[in-house]
Design a protein around this motif. Structure first.
Motif, PDB file in Angstrom:
ATOM      1  N   UNK A   1       0.828  -1.204   0.000  1.00 11.73           N
ATOM      2  CA  UNK A   1       0.000   0.000   0.000  1.00 11.73           C
ATOM      3  C   UNK A   1       0.866   1.260   0.000  1.00 11.73           C
ATOM      4  N   UNK A   2       1.925   1.241   0.791  1.00 10.55           N
ATOM      5  CA  UNK A   2       2.855   2.375   0.819  1.00 10.55           C
ATOM      6  C   UNK A   2       3.533   2.543  -0.546  1.00 10.55           C
ATOM      7  N   UNK A   3       3.908   1.435  -1.169  1.00 17.43           N
ATOM      8  CA  UNK A   3       4.542   1.493  -2.488  1.00 17.43           C
ATOM      9  C   UNK A   3       3.594   2.105  -3.515  1.00 17.43           C
ATOM     10  N   UNK A   4       2.339   1.661  -3.485  1.00 14.82           N
ATOM     11  CA  UNK A   4       1.356   2.168  -4.448  1.00 14.82           C
ATOM     12  C   UNK A   4       1.129   3.660  -4.260  1.00 14.82           C
ATOM     13  N   UNK A   5       0.937   4.072  -3.002  1.00 18.30           N
ATOM     14  CA  UNK A   5       0.677   5.482  -2.728  1.00 18.30           C
ATOM     15  C   UNK A   5       1.897   6.340  -3.053  1.00 18.30           C
ATOM     16  N   UNK A   6       3.076   5.885  -2.646  1.00 21.32           N
ATOM     17  CA  UNK A   6       4.286   6.661  -2.876  1.00 21.32           C
ATOM     18  C   UNK A   6       4.605   6.810  -4.355  1.00 21.32           C
ATOM     19  N   UNK A   7       4.466   5.727  -5.106  1.00 22.96           N
ATOM     20  CA  UNK A   7       4.765   5.786  -6.537  1.00 22.96           C
ATOM     21  C   UNK A   7       3.780   6.689  -7.265  1.00 22.96           C
ATOM     22  N   UNK A   8       2.517   6.638  -6.865  1.00 24.90           N
ATOM     23  CA  UNK A   8       1.502   7.484  -7.496  1.00 24.90           C
ATOM     24  C   UNK A   8       1.759   8.958  -7.221  1.00 24.90           C
ATOM     25  N   UNK A   9       2.034   9.292  -5.970  1.00 27.50           N
ATOM     26  CA  UNK A   9       2.285  10.684  -5.598  1.00 27.50           C
ATOM     27  C   UNK A   9       3.543  11.208  -6.290  1.00 27.50           C
ATOM     28  N   UNK A  10       4.593  10.385  -6.324  1.00 29.80           N
ATOM     29  CA  UNK A  10       5.848  10.819  -6.941  1.00 29.80           C
ATOM     30  C   UNK A  10       5.671  11.060  -8.442  1.00 29.80           C
ATOM     31  N   UNK A  11       4.952  10.173  -9.110  1.00 29.59           N
ATOM     32  CA  UNK A  11       4.753  10.315 -10.550  1.00 29.59           C
ATOM     33  C   UNK A  11       3.914  11.546 -10.871  1.00 29.59           C
TER      34      UNK A  11
ATOM     35  N   UNK B   1      15.120  -0.302   1.805  1.00 29.30           N
ATOM     36  CA  UNK B   1      15.367  -0.339   0.369  1.00 29.30           C
ATOM     37  C   UNK B   1      14.422   0.600  -0.367  1.00 29.30           C
ATOM     38  N   UNK B   2      13.191   0.676   0.094  1.00 31.69           N
ATOM     39  CA  UNK B   2      12.213   1.574  -0.517  1.00 31.69           C
ATOM     40  C   UNK B   2      12.672   3.023  -0.389  1.00 31.69           C
TER      41      UNK B   2
ATOM     42  N   UNK C   1      15.102   8.023  -2.580  1.00 34.61           N
ATOM     43  CA  UNK C   1      16.166   9.031  -2.518  1.00 34.61           C
ATOM     44  C   UNK C   1      16.878   9.115  -3.869  1.00 34.61           C
ATOM     45  N   UNK C   2      17.173   7.980  -4.467  1.00 37.83           N
ATOM     46  CA  UNK C   2      17.848   7.974  -5.755  1.00 37.83           C
ATOM     47  C   UNK C   2      17.057   8.703  -6.823  1.00 37.83           C
ATOM     48  N   UNK C   3      15.760   8.400  -6.909  1.00 37.36           N
ATOM     49  CA  UNK C   3      14.915   9.055  -7.911  1.00 37.36           C
ATOM     50  C   UNK C   3      14.794  10.551  -7.634  1.00 37.36           C
TER      51      UNK C   3
END
Length: 233
Positions: A29-39, A97-98, A103-105
């Motif tokens: 859920x955190x991955x989905x939310x974080x990736x959506x917000x970042x994009x 790792x997440x 941070x890298x992106x």
């Protein structure tokens, strides 16, 4: 004498499909939310800089640029970047790792946006045959020739490739899947030139940025301690 061995970067004891699935389920859920917000947050910044930076310097063409033929059929490959860069996020094994991936992106984006602002560049105005109403025509209209160097498309692809390579190795994935990861990244990089969105100079800039960030943030093995000999009385 006692011996100690490090399990760092060792293949998962689970079958590789199960190991990858376990990674996908972790913090999903955190991955989905974080990736959506970042994009969604990336595009306003990207286009704001494109439209408000100063006059752009048009990048010169090289012999390699002239050798690569315009190939509009590569557009679907070009667009798969957004699925490709989501994979390392999906396969992150834990929060540490997440965070490293995030941070890298973020750092790559910040560096590129700073270059776009202080040294705006653009690709030459290629005479491409983009049929009005087609996906390629939409891309050329929506994503203009600015913000060229370094290519973030290439940076994200290379960074994702390096992270995925390690993740697949840790999960014990077979060689064909790890080769597919490399082929996918190379295809995306090539597509940036084949659809005339980038030229060699900004592809090399993106390659350097992606490699630098990928290696700078790679996990390092702990220093192994020398075996300690014990004498039994």
């Amino acid at each position: 004498m006692t011996h100690s061995s490090s399990s760092f970067d060792a293949p998962s004891p689970l079958p590789w499909p199960r190991a990858l699935w376990q990674r996908c389920q972790t913090l999903w859920l955190l991955k989905l939310a974080g990736n959506t917000v970042a994009t969604l947050g990336f595009f306003p910044l990207y286009f704001w800089v494109m439209h408000h930076a100063g006059p752009a310097w048009v990048l010169p063409l090289t012999a390699i640029d002239r050798l690569i033929a315009f190939w509009p059929a590569m557009l679907p490959v070009y667009l798969t970047l957004w699925a490709y860069i989501a994979l390392p996020v999906l396969l992150a094994k834990d929060r540490r790792e997440l965070n490293t991936i995030a941070i890298g992106c973020a750092v790559m984006t910040a560096i590129a946006l700073a270059v776009f602002w202080w040294m705006p560049t653009a690709i030459p105005n290629f005479a491409t045959d983009a049929v009005p109403g087609s996906s390629l025509h939409f891309l050329k209209t929506f994503d203009a020739a600015g913000n060229a160097f370094p290519s973030l498309h290439v940076s994200f692809s290379v960074f994702a490739c390096l992270v995925l390579a390690r993740q697949l190795r840790e999960a014990g994935a077979p060689g064909w899947l790890r080769l597919l990861n490399l082929v996918w990244a190379v295809a995306i990089v090539y597509s940036t030139m084949a659809v005339r969105q980038h030229v060699l100079i900004d592809v090399l800039g993106g390659l350097g940025l992606g490699l630098a960030m990928g290696f700078a943030l790679r996990e390092r093995a702990p220093v192994a301690l020398a075996p300690v000999a014990t004498r039994v009385a």
